[in-house]
Design a protein around this motif. Structure first.
Motif, PDB file in Angstrom:
ATOM      1  N   SER A 108     -20.260 121.302  43.625  1.00  0.00           N
ATOM      2  CA  SER A 108     -18.963 120.610  43.512  1.00  0.00           C
ATOM      3  C   SER A 108     -17.826 121.506  44.011  1.00  0.00           C
ATOM      4  O   SER A 108     -16.906 121.031  44.654  1.00  0.00           O
ATOM      5  CB  SER A 108     -18.724 120.147  42.080  1.00  0.00           C
ATOM      6  OG  SER A 108     -18.765 121.240  41.199  1.00  0.00           O
ATOM      7  N   THR A 109     -17.898 122.809  43.727  1.00  0.00           N
ATOM      8  CA  THR A 109     -16.816 123.693  44.163  1.00  0.00           C
ATOM      9  C   THR A 109     -17.153 124.443  45.442  1.00  0.00           C
ATOM     10  O   THR A 109     -16.307 125.132  46.004  1.00  0.00           O
ATOM     11  CB  THR A 109     -16.493 124.739  43.078  1.00  0.00           C
ATOM     12  OG1 THR A 109     -17.674 125.516  42.851  1.00  0.00           O
ATOM     13  CG2 THR A 109     -16.067 124.092  41.768  1.00  0.00           C
ATOM     14  N   LYS A 110     -18.405 124.347  45.880  1.00  0.00           N
ATOM     15  CA  LYS A 110     -18.890 125.084  47.057  1.00  0.00           C
ATOM     16  C   LYS A 110     -18.740 126.591  46.854  1.00  0.00           C
ATOM     17  O   LYS A 110     -18.451 127.342  47.786  1.00  0.00           O
ATOM     18  CB  LYS A 110     -18.166 124.637  48.324  1.00  0.00           C
ATOM     19  CG  LYS A 110     -18.396 123.176  48.636  1.00  0.00           C
ATOM     20  CD  LYS A 110     -17.554 122.737  49.803  1.00  0.00           C
ATOM     21  CE  LYS A 110     -17.745 121.249  50.055  1.00  0.00           C
ATOM     22  NZ  LYS A 110     -16.604 120.636  50.693  1.00  0.00           N
ATOM     23  N   GLU A 111     -18.876 127.020  45.620  1.00  0.00           N
ATOM     24  CA  GLU A 111     -18.777 128.438  45.314  1.00  0.00           C
ATOM     25  C   GLU A 111     -20.062 128.916  44.646  1.00  0.00           C
ATOM     26  O   GLU A 111     -20.944 128.116  44.336  1.00  0.00           O
ATOM     27  CB  GLU A 111     -17.581 128.683  44.382  1.00  0.00           C
ATOM     28  CG  GLU A 111     -16.259 128.399  45.074  1.00  0.00           C
ATOM     29  CD  GLU A 111     -15.051 128.786  44.237  1.00  0.00           C
ATOM     30  OE1 GLU A 111     -14.043 129.154  44.834  1.00  0.00           O
ATOM     31  OE2 GLU A 111     -15.116 128.706  42.992  1.00  0.00           O
ATOM     32  N   ALA A 112     -20.122 130.246  44.448  1.00  0.00           N
ATOM     33  CA  ALA A 112     -21.259 130.802  43.710  1.00  0.00           C
ATOM     34  C   ALA A 112     -20.930 130.711  42.225  1.00  0.00           C
ATOM     35  O   ALA A 112     -19.871 131.152  41.791  1.00  0.00           O
ATOM     36  CB  ALA A 112     -21.493 132.245  44.110  1.00  0.00           C
ATOM     37  N   LEU A 113     -21.842 130.122  41.462  1.00  0.00           N
ATOM     38  CA  LEU A 113     -21.653 130.031  40.012  1.00  0.00           C
ATOM     39  C   LEU A 113     -22.501 131.118  39.364  1.00  0.00           C
ATOM     40  O   LEU A 113     -23.726 131.134  39.513  1.00  0.00           O
ATOM     41  CB  LEU A 113     -22.083 128.649  39.513  1.00  0.00           C
ATOM     42  CG  LEU A 113     -22.009 128.453  37.995  1.00  0.00           C
ATOM     43  CD1 LEU A 113     -20.570 128.503  37.511  1.00  0.00           C
ATOM     44  CD2 LEU A 113     -22.656 127.141  37.595  1.00  0.00           C
ATOM     45  N   ILE A 114     -21.819 132.027  38.670  1.00  0.00           N
ATOM     46  CA  ILE A 114     -22.523 133.158  38.061  1.00  0.00           C
ATOM     47  C   ILE A 114     -22.616 132.931  36.556  1.00  0.00           C
ATOM     48  O   ILE A 114     -21.613 132.623  35.906  1.00  0.00           O
ATOM     49  CB  ILE A 114     -21.759 134.471  38.334  1.00  0.00           C
ATOM     50  CG1 ILE A 114     -21.485 134.589  39.843  1.00  0.00           C
ATOM     51  CG2 ILE A 114     -22.548 135.669  37.822  1.00  0.00           C
ATOM     52  CD1 ILE A 114     -20.508 135.678  40.180  1.00  0.00           C
ATOM     53  N   LEU A 115     -23.819 133.056  36.024  1.00  0.00           N
ATOM     54  CA  LEU A 115     -24.023 132.889  34.585  1.00  0.00           C
ATOM     55  C   LEU A 115     -24.589 134.171  34.003  1.00  0.00           C
ATOM     56  O   LEU A 115     -25.419 134.845  34.631  1.00  0.00           O
ATOM     57  CB  LEU A 115     -25.019 131.745  34.301  1.00  0.00           C
ATOM     58  CG  LEU A 115     -24.717 130.361  34.865  1.00  0.00           C
ATOM     59  CD1 LEU A 115     -25.829 129.391  34.485  1.00  0.00           C
ATOM     60  CD2 LEU A 115     -23.381 129.850  34.352  1.00  0.00           C
ATOM     61  N   PHE A 116     -24.159 134.505  32.807  1.00  0.00           N
ATOM     62  CA  PHE A 116     -24.714 135.673  32.124  1.00  0.00           C
ATOM     63  C   PHE A 116     -24.677 135.419  30.627  1.00  0.00           C
ATOM     64  O   PHE A 116     -23.723 134.870  30.104  1.00  0.00           O
ATOM     65  CB  PHE A 116     -23.894 136.929  32.451  1.00  0.00           C
ATOM     66  CG  PHE A 116     -24.528 138.198  31.938  1.00  0.00           C
ATOM     67  CD1 PHE A 116     -25.438 138.895  32.728  1.00  0.00           C
ATOM     68  CD2 PHE A 116     -24.233 138.679  30.661  1.00  0.00           C
ATOM     69  CE1 PHE A 116     -26.046 140.059  32.251  1.00  0.00           C
ATOM     70  CE2 PHE A 116     -24.845 139.839  30.181  1.00  0.00           C
ATOM     71  CZ  PHE A 116     -25.741 140.527  30.974  1.00  0.00           C
ATOM     72  N   THR A 117     -25.766 135.811  29.960  1.00  0.00           N
ATOM     73  CA  THR A 117     -25.737 135.736  28.507  1.00  0.00           C
ATOM     74  C   THR A 117     -26.521 136.879  27.893  1.00  0.00           C
ATOM     75  O   THR A 117     -27.483 137.374  28.480  1.00  0.00           O
ATOM     76  CB  THR A 117     -26.263 134.379  27.967  1.00  0.00           C
ATOM     77  OG1 THR A 117     -26.356 134.461  26.540  1.00  0.00           O
ATOM     78  CG2 THR A 117     -27.618 134.036  28.528  1.00  0.00           C
ATOM     79  N   GLU A 118     -26.047 137.303  26.718  1.00  0.00           N
ATOM     80  CA  GLU A 118     -26.748 138.343  25.959  1.00  0.00           C
ATOM     81  C   GLU A 118     -28.004 137.778  25.314  1.00  0.00           C
ATOM     82  O   GLU A 118     -28.810 138.523  24.783  1.00  0.00           O
ATOM     83  CB  GLU A 118     -25.822 138.896  24.854  1.00  0.00           C
ATOM     84  CG  GLU A 118     -25.087 140.138  25.265  1.00  0.00           C
ATOM     85  CD  GLU A 118     -23.574 139.937  25.314  1.00  0.00           C
ATOM     86  OE1 GLU A 118     -23.116 138.794  25.132  1.00  0.00           O
ATOM     87  OE2 GLU A 118     -22.870 140.925  25.554  1.00  0.00           O
ATOM     88  N   GLU A 119     -28.130 136.461  25.333  1.00  0.00           N
ATOM     89  CA  GLU A 119     -29.276 135.848  24.668  1.00  0.00           C
ATOM     90  C   GLU A 119     -30.271 135.337  25.700  1.00  0.00           C
ATOM     91  O   GLU A 119     -30.507 134.138  25.817  1.00  0.00           O
ATOM     92  CB  GLU A 119     -28.793 134.725  23.745  1.00  0.00           C
ATOM     93  CG  GLU A 119     -27.873 135.260  22.666  1.00  0.00           C
ATOM     94  CD  GLU A 119     -27.183 134.164  21.865  1.00  0.00           C
ATOM     95  OE1 GLU A 119     -27.883 133.266  21.384  1.00  0.00           O
ATOM     96  OE2 GLU A 119     -25.957 134.216  21.739  1.00  0.00           O
TER      97      GLU A 119
END
Ligand code: GDP
Ligand code: MN
Length: 361
Positions: A108-119
């Protein structure tokens, strides 16, 4: 195209992401020759392209004493229906904590979506559903060569700063490899440092040439055959085979099938100027799909000649019914040929599609 774990780990390692020491084996006996390069305790990881591999029995703990026998057991199994042909034997990590790091294309944004979680760990989908706030996210324009440092700090939170470096390297991999997904789940801390314990990399199919990948392994046998002939071909799940010329006309045919409550089995665009041979190959290819009960050929003759098309259809000599809609260059000649052989021809594509949908009812 999806990379297997061991392939993705090679790419990650090349870009400075620490991965556990391991060797790829294709038989249990091969492991015997590598035992002296492995520590006493190691893990055997089936190299199969299925999600939740660990839970499905694809990851076994082993040691130097039972390793060969354990590998033999694993080679004999299938994981969610996929036979185990390769195993990654890897040093066993003493895991202190599991994190999750992922970079994907946000369409939708034509960007890189970065996800991070401690879990991190195996059940990221459940976490995303039940406690989405536990997953931190950020969007980066793909024009950026790096994740800005302030963003990186926000993403990793209280995780060790090495996690930030790894996330930065993962972003480099993501850009360099024209990836649609680059993921580490879990990224683990151990007494001897931080490691990508698992690795996932999916390269955009449209970038395969640029990436020097000559064959897309994710294609079905039929999709590969279609590629050889230069057809645009996609497999779907219905029972009506679809052949058209031009993406627009073929898409419109699919839309009409849906409109009349039918289900298309595929999309095949023969392209412009298809001759007898090409049409024959197209018809045979689609007829070879076991679920196909009727085929609709919807072609517009421009540089394509309808008589050539007719000969191709007749030549294909398939057992399923072919319903034809032909219009344009040499239309009369084509229709005569098909008429003689008793093919059903309809003048409008609405009629032809309706007839195909009724034929499978
Ligand atoms: P997946 O099920 O295909 O995602 O496979 P992973 O490689 O992510 O492994 C699943 C889980 O197995 C991890 O989250 C870990 O908990 C565990 N695991 C994998 N490798 C090791 C290891 O070397 N040591 C330990 N203790 N656990 C491991
Ligand atoms: Mn994993």
């Amino acid at each position: 195209m999806k990379f297997l774990e061991h392939e993705a780990k090679l790419v990650f390692a090349d870009n400075g992401i620490p991965v556990p020491h391991g060797v790829l084996i294709r038989s249990a006996d091969e492991l015997a020759g590598h035992l002296d390069t492995l520590p006493f305790e190691f893990v055997l990881k089936a190299q199969v392209d299925v999600g939740g591999r660990g839970k499905a029995g694809g990851i076994l703990m082993a040691d130097k004493k039972n390793g060969v026998a354990t590998a033999r057991d694993l080679f004999g199994t299938t994981i969610k229906g996929v036979p185990v042909r390769e195993i990654l034997a890897e040093e066993r990590l003493e895991i202190l904590h599991e994190y999750f790091a992922s970079i994907a294309v946000d369409r939708s944004t034509k960007e890189a979506l970065i996800l991070f979680t401690e879990e991190g760990g195996v059940d990221i989908e459940t976490l995303a559903r039940e406690r989405p706030s536990a997953i931190r996210r950020a969007s980066v324009s793909l024009l950026m060569t790096e994740i800005p440092p302030f963003m990186l700090r926000d993403l990793i939170g209280k995780a060790p700063k090495e996690a930030g470096k790894i996330l930065q390297s993962l972003y480099t991999v993501f850009r360099r490899k024209d990836a649609v997904l680059a993921e580490i789940n879990p990224l683990v801390t151990t007494p001897s440092g931080i490691f990508a314990a698992d690795a996932k990399l999916i390269v955009d199919d449209n970038a395969l040439k640029r990436q020097g990948i000559s064959q897309n392994r994710d294609l079905t046998e039929r999709e590969r055959e279609a590629e050889k002939h230069g057809f645009s071909y996609v497999e779907l799940i219905g029972n009506i085979g679809v052949i058209g010329n031009g993406a627009g006309l073929t898409m419109a045919t699919l839309d009409l099938i849906d409109f009349f409550d039918g289900k298309a089995a595929n999309f095949l665009d023969v392209g412009g100027g298809a001759d007898q041979e090409r049409v024959k190959h197209a018809v045979q290819l689609v007829a070879g799909v076991p679920s196909v009960r009727v085929i609709i050929v919807n072609l517009l003759g421009g540089i394509t000649r309808c008589d050539e098309v007719a000969r191709g259809i007749i030549d294909a000599g398939i057992s399923q019914e072919v319903i034809v809609r032909l219009a344009g260059t040499n239309e009369e000649e084509g229709k005569c040929l098909l008429m003689e052989k008793g093919y059903r021809m309809l003048d409008s594509m609405e009629q032809a599609v309706r007839a195909a949908v009724e034929a499978v009812r």
